[in-house]
Structure formats: structure tokens, C-alpha cells
Enzyme design. Sequence first.
Site, mmCIF file in Angstrom:
data_model
loop_
_atom_site.group_PDB
_atom_site.id
_atom_site.type_symbol
_atom_site.label_atom_id
_atom_site.label_comp_id
_atom_site.label_asym_id
_atom_site.label_seq_id
_atom_site.Cartn_x
_atom_site.Cartn_y
_atom_site.Cartn_z
ATOM 1 N N ASN A 237 38.522 38.676 46.125
ATOM 2 C CA ASN A 237 39.340 39.075 44.979
ATOM 3 C C ASN A 237 40.303 40.192 45.387
ATOM 4 O OD1 ASN A 237 40.339 39.618 42.476
ATOM 5 N ND2 ASN A 237 38.437 40.415 41.622
ATOM 6 N N CYS A 238 41.598 39.929 45.242
ATOM 7 C CA CYS A 238 42.602 40.912 45.676
ATOM 8 C C CYS A 238 43.239 41.657 44.523
ATOM 9 C CB CYS A 238 43.725 40.212 46.416
ATOM 10 S SG CYS A 238 43.177 39.280 47.801
ATOM 11 N N VAL A 239 43.023 41.219 43.298
ATOM 12 C CA VAL A 239 43.762 41.802 42.184
ATOM 13 C C VAL A 239 42.848 42.565 41.237
ATOM 14 C CG1 VAL A 239 45.717 40.224 42.161
ATOM 15 C CG2 VAL A 239 43.618 39.588 41.020
#
Lengths: 123, 426
Positions: free
Chosen positions: B241-243
Amino acid sequence: MLCITNNKLVLDEYKNTLNIEYYDIPLKDILIKTRDKIHEHYKLLTHPLSGSIKPGETPYKTIFIEKGNKLDMDSVILIENCINMCNNFEIIDKSKYLNPEKSIQDFEIIDLSLAKSALSSIH
Amino acid sequence: MKLELGYILIKDIQFSNVSKVENGTLFVNQDEIKALVLEDENIASCELDLARPGESIRITPVKDVIEPRVKVEGTGSIFPGTLNKVETVGNGKTHVLKGCAVVTAGKVVGFQEGIIDMVGEGAKYTPFSQLNNLVLVMNPVDGLKPHEHEKSLRMAGLKVAAHIGELARNLTPCETEVFETPSISEGIKMYPNLPRVAYVQMLQSQGLLHDTYVYGVDAKQTLSTLIYPTEIMDGAIISGNCVSACDKNTTYHHLNNPVVHDLFAEHGKTLNFVCTILTNENVFLMDKERSSDWSAKLSEMLGLDGVIISQEGFGNPDTDLIMNCKKIEAKGVKTVIITDEYAGRDGKSQSLADADAAADAVVTGGNANEVVVLPKLDKVIGSLDWVDTCAGGFDGSLAKDGTITVEIQAITGATNELGFNKLSAR
């Protein structure tokens, strides 16, 4: 099934296979369009705030809905809550992006990916 | 299932010719780490940097934070199904390099977020300001698609963390802690009078840059399932998960999940910690219905008295959270939910995109719209290019004097929905 979007990439990808209504309008207005459809007895298939990218951050939104024969109250409540949430965010002007083309394109790709993720479940 | 964690305390990190741990200092050979990262042909270059508590350093945009660990006894290896073979973990002994982390940074997409300040106002909001961090800033080869780029960064972080974890294999831990989950029938016999409590952990699973992996399986393709809490301590769950920097669960959060640790602390005293139920947060509403139906069904089958439900992310997952809450409550099982809030800058608006009367016991990680001013720091690892356009940033966020005015949602871990954060009303 009907797809409501303001994302050109989604339009290009699915215009020959899906029933799409494309509008060149801001994200919040896509939610309002969807609300209007819900009052014409459409039901939400996907979450209006899909993606953890905030309404004030991404300009794009794609929502899938389906025609029913009565008002779906769950959809009414959810879309109203989501429209309200939009008011909690500062909306960024698209022209203010430092690298507008790159960022805008990335937002389109993410929105398309979320749409694809939903479609893989729908099919 | 029983796991012993052995903690080797790290108080400093330095570059050196030989990678080793000595007297509480982690020494890292840069060339060795770079060679490991560059094995992936999708990564064109990699720079390493160090960031210690109190240094005038800002790391951004942060992708993941990972604690180095190594399995020294028991089945399987760290990060099963992603980095290593898929064999079941969560038993035996694991050594942990406590006090340090591998931080992966660098842009995956043009708007990415995630700030870790090692000093000043911002440092108060992120737990990672207290760690000795090895930061990897990686650049992809030209034309790499975002999903391939994300995977390369994700795998590089896990590889480097596991490599550093190996340094702890033959060390003697400074402290040890034992966690044990009895079988269902044993638990009933051992604690007949204690309330049976499980932990329902919701995993981000919406699509590109919003994914979580369980033993290597993309969580969006799973049904709600059961897992021993100790499996999570051995890296069974990793973040893709990058956000949503403030409320994404990094791999470090998963490894050190405070809900798991606190439930173990009360296990056998005030409650019987039965197990963890994993469930997802998909985009398609029918998936949400199915997954929450299964969480509720599993809660019923296990004969639970109560559950704690934690969330990851904003908006879409609010609906999963509320569905889980009301369906589990409808089975006669009490719930406590952990979330965070987007209540506007004044904190006066509705905090969640969904609500229900059954959600009458709520723990909040804080209001992500709260505005803070971060001072100019001497050094930036990564890039400030995105600051005006990140979540919580706005036009003019980055001032001429170098200060940054942002909502705390831009800070990694600020309103974490596992409770692994520093905001408190106390």
C-alpha cells in the site's frame, strides 16, 4: 450495468464493451450525477470513495451502478455520506500540479486500476 | 502455536565495510545492499542513506517501513509466500533487530505522499522518527509501469530487511517475549470464565498501490479467514500500500501490530485471545457484503463474546468497517472499532463516510485533516517535488523559507488505525 466516469482512460478502455457515461466534470459532480441516477432507481455497485487517494487530491472518479425497479435506500445514504465527505477536503486546482501531465496521467491510471479491480469481481 | 521473540536492541546505525551488529550498533555495507537491490533488472539505481532520531532529516515520499527479523527456530522463514517459501510461520523463535528499520522511498507515481521527519514538530507524529533508519531511494528503469515499479520496490524492501535480519541469527537477545495461542478446545478448558475475544483485522485491498499480501496472496482475492496472531509477527502479512500515508499499515505496523500485542498482554488475565480474523476492503460492494458476512459467520462459529476491528485507509473502508461492526454485533458479539477521522480542518464535520448505531464503541487515531507546520530541515532524502499535491498538501504548502504546511494525513503513521501512533487525548 452503467459506468459513470470523468476519466478518459476508462472511457477509452471500455467504450466498446461497457455502457459508459463520460462527463468532463469535477469529482464531486460525478458523485452528484450518480446521486441523481440513484434517484432514478439505480443502485451502487462500487463504493463512491474507492481508493485511498482523497477527493481533494485526485480529480478522477469512476463509479459502477445498476438499474433496479425501486429506490435503493442503502445507495442513497452512502452517496450522500460520500458527497458530504468531499466537503472536508481542500480541492486542488489541476493547473497547480508541479508536473501536471505526469501526475494527471498517474491519477487516471490509478482510477482505471480501481475500476478494473471492481470489474474483475463483477464478472 | 507458540512464538518467542528475541529482541536485539539497536541504538545506532552506520555504514561500514562489513555488515554486522556490534554493541547495539547496526553496521551496513552499502555495496552489498546495493548489489542485492540491483539484482532486480527493473531497478536502474539505488541510493542508500541513514536517518537517526534527532537528525535534521526529512524522508519523503515513503513507501514502506520494514523491521529486520530472522527466524532462528520453527517452521518457515520470514515473509513467507512473498520473499520465502510459503511454509507456515508463527512458531519457534524469531530474532528482531529492535530500534531500526528499512525505509523504502522514491516516487512510484507523480503524487505520492508520506513524510518521516526525524526531528521537530513532524517527528512527534510518526513513530518512525524514533528508529535508526536505513533508507533506500530506488529509481526504476525507463518506461516501467506503476504496478511493476511498486512490486520491485516492495520486494527490494523485503529482501534488504531479511538480509539485515540475518545479522541477528546468531546473536543473543537482550530481551525475550513469548506469545502463545492455544487451540480452540484447549482455550475453552484453560479459561472457562474469561470472555472469548478475537481481532478482526481489515486489510487494504482495492487495487494498484492499495494492496496487501497474506502469505503472498493478494488480499482482494481472499475470503475472510483465520490466522494465528504470531504468524503476523513473522511477516505473514506485508504491505503493498503506497497511499494514505497517515493511516496505511506499513509492514512494520503489521509485524508490531499493537492490537495483537495488547490482546496477548491481557490473554489469560481479563480475556481469552482466541485468534485473528483477516478480512479485506474491496471496491465492489458485493465483495464487501460477502467479506463482512464471513467475518460475522466466523465470529459466530468461534463462539466469541467480543471482537476488536481495525481499519486501514479512508472512505471506501469506512463501509467495510461499519458492515463488519453491525453484522458481528447482530450475532450477539460485542465490537470495538478502531478508525481515524477526516473531520475537516476544524474537526467539526462528520468523520467517517459511513455510520451505524451498532458502532457505539469507537477508538480514533485522530483527525487526519488537522494542519501542522513542519520546519525546514537540513537534509531531504527523496524529493519534495510532490508536496503541494500530496494528500493533505495544498497550493503553497511548501513555502519559500522551506517550511511545509500540511494536514497530518501527509505524515507516515500519524493517525494509524491499529493505534500505533502518538496522538492522544491524554
